[in-house]
Scaffold this motif. Structure first.
Motif, PDB file in Angstrom:
ATOM      1  N   VAL A  26     -16.997  -6.576 -10.374  1.00 28.51           N
ATOM      2  CA  VAL A  26     -15.581  -6.589 -10.733  1.00 28.51           C
ATOM      3  C   VAL A  26     -14.966  -5.220 -10.460  1.00 28.51           C
ATOM      4  N   LEU A  27     -13.853  -5.243  -9.732  1.00 29.01           N
ATOM      5  CA  LEU A  27     -13.092  -4.042  -9.415  1.00 29.01           C
ATOM      6  C   LEU A  27     -11.907  -3.950 -10.359  1.00 29.01           C
ATOM      7  N   CYS A  28     -11.894  -2.942 -11.227  1.00 24.35           N
ATOM      8  CA  CYS A  28     -10.829  -2.770 -12.214  1.00 24.35           C
ATOM      9  C   CYS A  28      -9.906  -1.645 -11.767  1.00 24.35           C
ATOM     10  N   TRP A  54     -15.782  -5.053 -22.162  1.00 24.19           N
ATOM     11  CA  TRP A  54     -14.658  -4.255 -21.656  1.00 24.19           C
ATOM     12  C   TRP A  54     -13.794  -5.092 -20.714  1.00 24.19           C
ATOM     13  N   VAL A  55     -14.419  -6.014 -20.009  1.00 24.21           N
ATOM     14  CA  VAL A  55     -13.695  -6.960 -19.161  1.00 24.21           C
ATOM     15  C   VAL A  55     -14.405  -8.312 -19.232  1.00 24.21           C
ATOM     16  N   ILE A  71     -11.266  -8.954  -9.172  1.00 22.93           N
ATOM     17  CA  ILE A  71     -10.379  -7.829  -9.462  1.00 22.93           C
ATOM     18  C   ILE A  71      -9.785  -8.049 -10.843  1.00 22.93           C
ATOM     19  N   ALA A  72      -9.500  -6.948 -11.533  1.00 24.33           N
ATOM     20  CA  ALA A  72      -8.958  -7.035 -12.886  1.00 24.33           C
ATOM     21  C   ALA A  72      -8.182  -5.759 -13.192  1.00 24.33           C
ATOM     22  N   GLU A  73      -7.379  -5.823 -14.242  1.00 26.69           N
ATOM     23  CA  GLU A  73      -6.617  -4.650 -14.674  1.00 26.69           C
ATOM     24  C   GLU A  73      -7.484  -3.787 -15.579  1.00 26.69           C
TER      25      GLU A  73
END
Length: 275
Positions: A26-28, A54-55, A71-73
Motif C-alpha cells: 500500500v502506497l500512502c 494504521w491503514v 493507494i491510500a491517504e
C-alpha cells in the motif's frame, strides 16, 4: 526509460475501494510525499501487515507481477520505521519498477484528491463502474484522469545540440526545450511556438520520436527531433530559462538520466556525434 519495466508487468486496475490484505502493498500519500519503509539508503513499499491498523482500506491501483497494490491517504503520525519521502527522492532510486509504480500511484491519488467534488454542480464524486474515471453522484458528470500533453524537442545545429538551463533547476543541470500543448494547437505548432518563446529561434524538419507518460506532473511527453533554421541568435526568455547554448557531443553539461525521454534523446545525439 522509467516506464519501460519489462519483464515485470504492472496492470493498472479500474478504481475501487477494498479492504487490504496482510501481505498486500500500500502506497500512502500525503502532501505530495509517500510513506516508505527505509532500509539504509533504500526505500521499500510497505505491506499492510507492517502498518497494522494504521491503514485498513485503500483504492486498488493495480497488480504488480500478479500481486495487488493499493493507494491510500496518509496520516500525520507515522508508524515507527517509516518516513514520508518526496517524489524527487523516489526518482533517485535505482529500482525502475519501484519508481514507476510509486509514480503512477502518485498521479492517480493526486487526481482523485483534487476531484472529490463535481466541478459542475458541487456534489460528491464516485468511482465509475466500467472505466477508470470519476462520476458525479448527482449530475453524472464524468472526469477522467488528468493527462496534460507536452512536447520536448532535441534541436540540432550541425553536430551541436541546444540545451537549456531552467531557473528552477539547481547547479549546472541542462535539458531540452519543453512545454505544454495549448487548446487548438497541433503538437508541431507547439514545438515551433515553445522554441520561439523560450530561445527565440526557428526550427525545421520536425520529426516525431516517441512518447512517455510522466506521472510526476500528470503529463504525456511527446518527444521530437528538429533542426535549427535561419540565423537568429539564441535569446532566452529570462522567465523559465536562465541560459541556453549549443553543445558538442563530447562536452555536454549535467543532463537528465535515462529515466526520461529527454535523457534518452540527448544520449542518442551523443552516440551519433561523439568523436
Amino acid at each position: 526509460m522509467i516506464n519501460e519495466i519489462a519483464p515485470n508487468i504492472f496492470n493498472i486496475s479500474l478504481l475501487s475501494r477494498e479492504a487490504i490484505k496482510s501481505e498486500e502493498q500500500v502506497l500512502c500519500y500525503k502532501n505530495g510525499k509517500v510513506l516508505m519503509k527505509t532500509l539504509e539508503d533504500k526505500f521499500l513499499i510497505p505491506k499492510k501487515n507492517e502498518l497494522g491498523e494504521w491503514v485498513t482500506e485503500g483504492i486498488l491501483l493495480g497488480e504488480v507481477d500478479g500481486e495487488k497494490c493499493f493507494i491510500a491517504e496518509g496520516k500525520d503520525k507515522m508508524p515507527q520505521g517509516f518516513e514520508y519521502v518526496g517524489m524527487r527522492d523516489i526518482r533517485g532510486q535505482s529500482d525502475k519498477l519501484f519508481k514507476w509504480v510509486t509514480a503512477v500511484g502518485f498521479h492517480l491519488f493526486s487526481w482523485i484528491s483534487d476531484n472529490k467534488f463535481c466541478g459542475r454542480c458541487g456534489s460528491s464524486m464516485e468511482f465509475k463502474e466500467n472505466e477508470r474515471a470519476l462520476k458525479c453522484t448527482s449530475c453524472k458528470n464524468i472526469i477522467f484522469p488528468k493527462l496534460s500533453p507536452a512536447i520536448i524537442v532535441a534541436i540540432t545545429k550541425g553536430d551541436k545540440l541546444l540545451l537549456a538551463k531552467n531557473k528552477l533547476h539547481p547547479g549546472s543541470f541542462y535539458s531540452l526545450i519543453a512545454g505544454y500543448v495549448e487548446a487548438g494547437e497541433t503538437i508541431e505548432e507547439t514545438v515551433k511556438r515553445e522554441v520561439m518563446e523560450e530561445v527565440g529561434i526557428n526550427v525545421k524538419n520536425i520529426r516525431y520520436y516517441k512518447s512517455q507518460p510522466w506521472p510526476f506532473s500528470s503529463s504525456l511527453m511527446l518527444g521530437f527531433f528538429a533542426e535549427y533554421d535561419g540565423d537568429k541568435p539564441i535569446k532566452v526568455d529570462g522567465i523559465e530559462l536562465s541560459h541556453a547554448d549549443w553543445f558538442d557531443a563530447d562536452n555536454l553539461p549535467e543532463i537528465p538520466n535515462k529515466d526520461s525521454v529527454a535523457g534518452e534523446m540527448i544520449r542518442i545525439f551523443r552516440e551519433k556525434n561523439k568523436i
